[in-house]
Motif scaffolding. Sequence first.
Motif, PDB file in Angstrom:
ATOM      1  N   GLN A   1      -8.454  -2.831  33.263  1.00  0.00           N
ATOM      2  CA  GLN A   1      -8.939  -3.839  32.325  1.00  0.00           C
ATOM      3  C   GLN A   1     -10.459  -3.842  32.270  1.00  0.00           C
ATOM      4  OE1 GLN A   1      -7.165  -7.458  33.698  1.00  0.00           O
ATOM      5  NE2 GLN A   1      -5.145  -6.985  32.857  1.00  0.00           N
ATOM      6  N   ALA A   2     -11.110  -3.683  33.407  1.00  0.00           N
ATOM      7  CA  ALA A   2     -12.569  -3.636  33.430  1.00  0.00           C
ATOM      8  C   ALA A   2     -13.087  -2.410  32.679  1.00  0.00           C
ATOM      9  CB  ALA A   2     -13.071  -3.628  34.876  1.00  0.00           C
TER      10      ALA A   2
ATOM     11  N   VAL B   1     -11.623  -0.986  30.126  1.00  0.00           N
ATOM     12  CA  VAL B   1     -11.457  -1.278  28.699  1.00  0.00           C
ATOM     13  C   VAL B   1     -12.610  -2.146  28.211  1.00  0.00           C
ATOM     14  CG1 VAL B   1     -10.013  -2.528  27.045  1.00  0.00           C
ATOM     15  CG2 VAL B   1      -8.960  -0.978  28.691  1.00  0.00           C
ATOM     16  N   VAL B   2     -12.981  -3.154  28.985  1.00  0.00           N
ATOM     17  CA  VAL B   2     -14.091  -4.032  28.604  1.00  0.00           C
ATOM     18  C   VAL B   2     -15.391  -3.240  28.547  1.00  0.00           C
ATOM     19  CG1 VAL B   2     -15.482  -5.998  29.365  1.00  0.00           C
ATOM     20  CG2 VAL B   2     -12.993  -6.131  29.455  1.00  0.00           C
ATOM     21  N   ILE B   3     -15.605  -2.366  29.521  1.00  0.00           N
ATOM     22  CA  ILE B   3     -16.822  -1.546  29.533  1.00  0.00           C
ATOM     23  C   ILE B   3     -16.860  -0.626  28.318  1.00  0.00           C
ATOM     24  CG2 ILE B   3     -17.981   0.332  30.755  1.00  0.00           C
ATOM     25  CD1 ILE B   3     -17.107  -1.057  33.364  1.00  0.00           C
TER      26      ILE B   3
ATOM     27  N   ARG C   1     -15.429  -1.144  25.415  1.00  0.00           N
ATOM     28  CA  ARG C   1     -15.701  -1.974  24.232  1.00  0.00           C
ATOM     29  C   ARG C   1     -17.182  -2.308  24.144  1.00  0.00           C
ATOM     30  NH1 ARG C   1     -10.771  -6.300  24.647  1.00  0.00           N
ATOM     31  NH2 ARG C   1      -9.104  -4.869  24.048  1.00  0.00           N
ATOM     32  N   GLN C   2     -17.774  -2.632  25.274  1.00  0.00           N
ATOM     33  CA  GLN C   2     -19.193  -2.970  25.265  1.00  0.00           C
ATOM     34  C   GLN C   2     -20.051  -1.739  24.963  1.00  0.00           C
ATOM     35  OE1 GLN C   2     -19.960  -4.812  29.025  1.00  0.00           O
ATOM     36  NE2 GLN C   2     -19.153  -6.802  28.388  1.00  0.00           N
TER      37      GLN C   2
END
Length: 135
Positions: free
Chosen positions: A89-90, A92-94, A96-97
Motif C-alpha cells: 500500500q505504501a 502504491v501511495v509513493i 501516485r505521488q
Amino acid sequence: MRFILFVLLFLSFAYALGLVLANNTEIGVNLLFSQAPAMNLGLLLILCMTLGIIIGMLLSLLIFRVLQNKWEISRLQKLNKNLQEQVAQANVVIDRQANAPTVEEAVYGATASNVHDEASTDPIETATLTKRKRE
C-alpha cells in the motif's frame, strides 16, 4: 505456597511408605534381554510410578514447547503478511505521488523540463511563452 508443597510431599511419602509396607513380596523383574535382581513389589511400583511421572512431565514439556513454537511461527507469519500488505500500500501511495503533476505543471500546463529547455534556448521567447500560458 511452601506449606502446600510440604503437605503434598508428606502425603506422597506416606503413600509410598504404605505401598511398600502393603506389598512386601519379593519379585524378580524380567527386562526381556536381562534379568533384574529380586526386589520388593512396593518399591518396584514406586520406582515405575516415579519414572512414569518424570517421563510424562518431560514429554508434556517437550510437546508444549513444540506447540508454543508453532503458535509463535503462525503469529509471526500473520504479522509478516500484514507488514507486506502495508508495504504494498505504501508503494502504491509513493507511485501516485511520483506520478502526480508538479506545481509548475498544474499552473503552467507544461513540464518543468519543457520550460527549462525553452529557457535555455532564448530567454525572451521563454518569457513570452510563459506569459501566454498564464493567460
